[in-house]
Design a protein around this motif. Structure first.
Motif, short mmCIF file in Angstrom:
data_model
loop_
_atom_site.label_atom_id
_atom_site.label_comp_id
_atom_site.label_asym_id
_atom_site.label_seq_id
_atom_site.Cartn_x
_atom_site.Cartn_y
_atom_site.Cartn_z
N GLY A 59 5.50 23.57 5.47
CA GLY A 59 6.86 23.37 5.01
C GLY A 59 6.98 22.76 3.62
N PRO A 60 8.17 22.27 3.29
CA PRO A 60 8.42 21.66 1.99
C PRO A 60 7.49 20.47 1.75
CG PRO A 60 10.47 22.04 3.16
CD PRO A 60 9.37 22.30 4.14
N GLN A 61 6.94 20.35 0.57
CA GLN A 61 5.98 19.30 0.28
C GLN A 61 6.71 18.06 -0.24
OE1 GLN A 61 2.61 19.61 1.07
NE2 GLN A 61 3.50 21.41 2.06
N GLY A 62 6.81 17.07 0.62
CA GLY A 62 7.47 15.84 0.24
C GLY A 62 6.51 14.90 -0.47
N VAL A 63 7.02 13.76 -0.89
CA VAL A 63 6.21 12.75 -1.58
C VAL A 63 5.24 12.11 -0.59
CG1 VAL A 63 6.29 10.56 -2.83
CG2 VAL A 63 8.06 12.29 -3.22
N VAL A 64 3.99 11.98 -0.98
CA VAL A 64 3.00 11.29 -0.16
C VAL A 64 3.13 9.79 -0.42
CG1 VAL A 64 0.54 10.94 0.27
CG2 VAL A 64 1.42 13.25 -0.16
N LEU A 65 3.27 9.02 0.64
CA LEU A 65 3.50 7.59 0.54
C LEU A 65 2.23 6.79 0.77
CD1 LEU A 65 6.83 7.42 2.58
CD2 LEU A 65 6.55 7.71 0.11
N GLN A 66 2.22 5.58 0.24
CA GLN A 66 1.10 4.68 0.48
C GLN A 66 1.26 4.03 1.86
OE1 GLN A 66 -1.64 4.07 -1.47
NE2 GLN A 66 -0.87 5.76 -2.72
N PRO A 67 0.19 3.96 2.65
CA PRO A 67 0.29 3.32 3.97
C PRO A 67 0.47 1.81 3.81
CG PRO A 67 -1.99 3.91 3.50
CD PRO A 67 -1.16 4.51 2.40
N PRO A 68 1.26 1.18 4.64
CA PRO A 68 1.53 -0.26 4.49
C PRO A 68 0.29 -1.14 4.64
CG PRO A 68 2.47 0.60 6.52
CD PRO A 68 2.05 1.78 5.72
N SER A 69 -0.70 -0.70 5.43
CA SER A 69 -1.92 -1.49 5.60
C SER A 69 -2.97 -1.17 4.55
CB SER A 69 -2.52 -1.25 6.99
OG SER A 69 -3.11 0.03 7.07
N GLY A 70 -2.74 -0.07 3.79
CA GLY A 70 -3.73 0.39 2.84
C GLY A 70 -4.75 1.32 3.45
N ASN A 71 -4.62 1.58 4.76
CA ASN A 71 -5.57 2.43 5.47
C ASN A 71 -4.82 3.60 6.10
OD1 ASN A 71 -7.15 3.32 7.99
ND2 ASN A 71 -8.65 1.97 7.02
N GLY B 18 13.73 7.21 8.38
CA GLY B 18 14.84 6.44 7.86
C GLY B 18 16.10 7.29 7.85
N SER B 19 17.21 6.66 7.59
CA SER B 19 18.48 7.39 7.57
C SER B 19 18.47 8.41 6.44
CB SER B 19 19.65 6.42 7.39
OG SER B 19 19.48 5.65 6.21
N GLY B 20 19.12 9.55 6.68
CA GLY B 20 19.20 10.60 5.68
C GLY B 20 17.98 11.50 5.61
N ALA B 21 17.09 11.42 6.61
CA ALA B 21 15.86 12.22 6.59
C ALA B 21 16.15 13.71 6.70
CB ALA B 21 14.96 11.80 7.75
N PHE B 22 15.34 14.50 6.03
CA PHE B 22 15.38 15.96 6.18
C PHE B 22 13.96 16.48 5.91
CE2 PHE B 22 16.82 14.98 1.81
CZ PHE B 22 15.90 15.69 1.06
N PRO B 23 13.66 17.73 6.19
CA PRO B 23 12.30 18.22 6.05
C PRO B 23 11.70 17.96 4.67
CG PRO B 23 13.60 19.81 7.24
CD PRO B 23 14.56 18.75 6.77
N GLY B 24 10.57 17.28 4.66
CA GLY B 24 9.92 16.93 3.41
C GLY B 24 10.32 15.57 2.87
N TYR B 25 11.31 14.92 3.50
CA TYR B 25 11.80 13.63 3.06
C TYR B 25 11.88 12.70 4.27
CZ TYR B 25 15.13 10.05 1.43
OH TYR B 25 15.75 8.85 1.13
N THR B 26 11.22 11.55 4.18
CA THR B 26 11.14 10.62 5.31
C THR B 26 12.47 10.00 5.67
OG1 THR B 26 10.64 8.79 3.80
CG2 THR B 26 8.77 9.98 4.76
N GLY B 27 13.40 9.99 4.72
CA GLY B 27 14.61 9.22 4.90
C GLY B 27 14.46 7.89 4.17
N LYS B 28 15.46 7.07 4.28
CA LYS B 28 15.48 5.78 3.59
C LYS B 28 14.39 4.86 4.14
CE LYS B 28 18.47 1.73 2.94
NZ LYS B 28 19.80 1.13 3.28
N ILE B 29 13.48 4.44 3.29
CA ILE B 29 12.44 3.48 3.69
C ILE B 29 12.32 2.42 2.60
CG2 ILE B 29 11.13 5.03 5.19
CD1 ILE B 29 9.83 4.41 1.73
N ARG B 30 11.48 1.45 2.82
CA ARG B 30 11.27 0.39 1.85
C ARG B 30 9.83 0.45 1.32
NH1 ARG B 30 14.32 -4.62 5.08
NH2 ARG B 30 16.36 -3.59 5.18
N VAL B 31 9.63 -0.13 0.15
CA VAL B 31 8.31 -0.15 -0.47
C VAL B 31 7.95 -1.59 -0.81
CG1 VAL B 31 6.91 0.61 -2.42
CG2 VAL B 31 8.58 2.17 -1.40
N ASP B 32 6.78 -2.01 -0.36
CA ASP B 32 6.29 -3.36 -0.66
C ASP B 32 5.98 -3.44 -2.16
OD1 ASP B 32 4.58 -5.62 -1.08
OD2 ASP B 32 4.18 -5.65 1.07
N PRO B 33 6.63 -4.35 -2.89
CA PRO B 33 6.42 -4.42 -4.34
C PRO B 33 5.00 -4.83 -4.74
CG PRO B 33 7.72 -6.29 -3.59
CD PRO B 33 7.60 -5.35 -2.43
#
Length: 330
Positions: free
Chosen positions: A222-234, A282-297
């Protein structure tokens, strides 16, 4: 991910047809038909499920009260992965996370607990379901081999529980083990042998990262969404947490395939509280998009829930029986 059909090529072909049709003077009905066809293909991406109007209750028991879990680590599960798994389980019943940060893992768990109110118990407020690790067993010798089928799962469930009744077996396999059906998108398996329920979670890093490690790895479909960093680093640890959370929610609300479920492709033919909204975080998710999430600064890790010891987790959406819709912590 319930489907393992690579639609990327077909998707691009249909997209070109749609653009060409819209650029021409073809009749509007044909353009609309092509648009609907394109949208239908989008739903295949990343195991994105189109939720049912209602997740039906079939009259059977749920897992309630105090749940003792018997863990079996099969193969060489790394220290980081074990630590992340233990912290997640401890966080289920921790009302306040480190520093009072919200939302918490226990907030996510409370949605699973709420199913008690919709299972004929007629209670205004669902009682707490407390999860406790009763025993931990390690099998680094691959005693039943490196290809996991249903027959071998039964042997490992027996090894994990050692005959103890009233326990939930949690089996984790390492990246060298091939788990049957995992590469078809069945990232966590749950079921029961007699009255003994279990959840099986494999590490998809080597075998099927594109099927069961999204959004921490590029998806195969399917649609290629953004690859995210895992919260634990693993990647393996956090992909297993997503699968564990989904499998645990399904096991608690449908331990014997007589609770809350909906017929669907994959997942043993059944979709439950933790799998019917797959692909949403997260809210607003659709194929290729996780929805609203947070990112550890500090770490750059993606998350939507806080756990104990300051740990963060990205947990999947679960079905909200009160609103008949998919629910996420953020």
């Amino acid at each position: 991910m319930a489907l393992c059909i690579n639609m990327t090529g077909n998707y691009r072909h249909r997209k070109r047809r749609l653009i060409k049709a819209m650029a021409s003077s073809r009749p509007l009905p044909l353009v609309l038909s092509l648009l609907l066809l394109l949208i239908s293909q989008l739903s295949v991406g990343h195991g994105f499920q189109s939720p049912p109007h209602k997740l039906a209750y079939h009259g059977g028991p749920l897992l309630t009260g105090n749940i003792d879990v018997s863990i079996l680590y099969y193969g060489r599960i790394g220290h980081v992965q074990k630590s992340v798994i233990r912290t997640f389980l401890k966080s289920l019943n921790s009302v306040s996370a480190y520093g009072g940060a919200k939302p918490t893992v226990s907030t996510w768990w409370s949605m699973v607990e709420s199913y008690q109110s919709f299972a004929g118990r007629h209670v205004r407020r669902s009682p707490k379901i407390r999860v406790r690790v009763a025993s931990v067993v390690t099998d680094t010798s691959y005693s039943v081999g490196k290809v996991m089928t249903v027959d071998f799962i039964k042997l490992l469930v027996e090894k994990a529980t050692a005959g103890k009744r009233n326990t939930l077996a949690l089996i984790f396999t390492d990246r060298q083990v091939t788990v049957q059906e995992m590469c078809t998108g069945r990232c966590a398996q749950h079921g029961a042998f007699g009255e003994q329920p279990y959840v099986l979670v494999g590490n998809p890093e080597t075998e099927c990262p594109g099927a069961c490690a999204w959004p921490f790895h590029k998806s195969d479909y399917g649609p290629q969404g953004v690859v995210l960093q895992p919260p634990s680093g693993n990647v393996g640890a956090d992909a297993m947490i997503v699968s564990l959370a989904s499998g645990l929610a399904d096991a608690v609300t449908n331990p014997f395939n007589t609770g809350f479920f909906q017929p669907g492709g994959g997942h043993g033919g059944l979709l439950g509280a933790g799998t019917v909204c797959q692909g949403m975080f997260g809210s607003g998710a659709f194929p290729g998009y996780t929805g609203k999430i947070r990112v550890d600064p500090k770490s750059g890790g993606a998350f939507n829930s806080h756990g104990v010891k300051g740990k963060k987790f990205l947990l999947p959406a679960v079905w909200n029986p009160a609103t008949s819709s998919c629910w996420t912590p953020v």
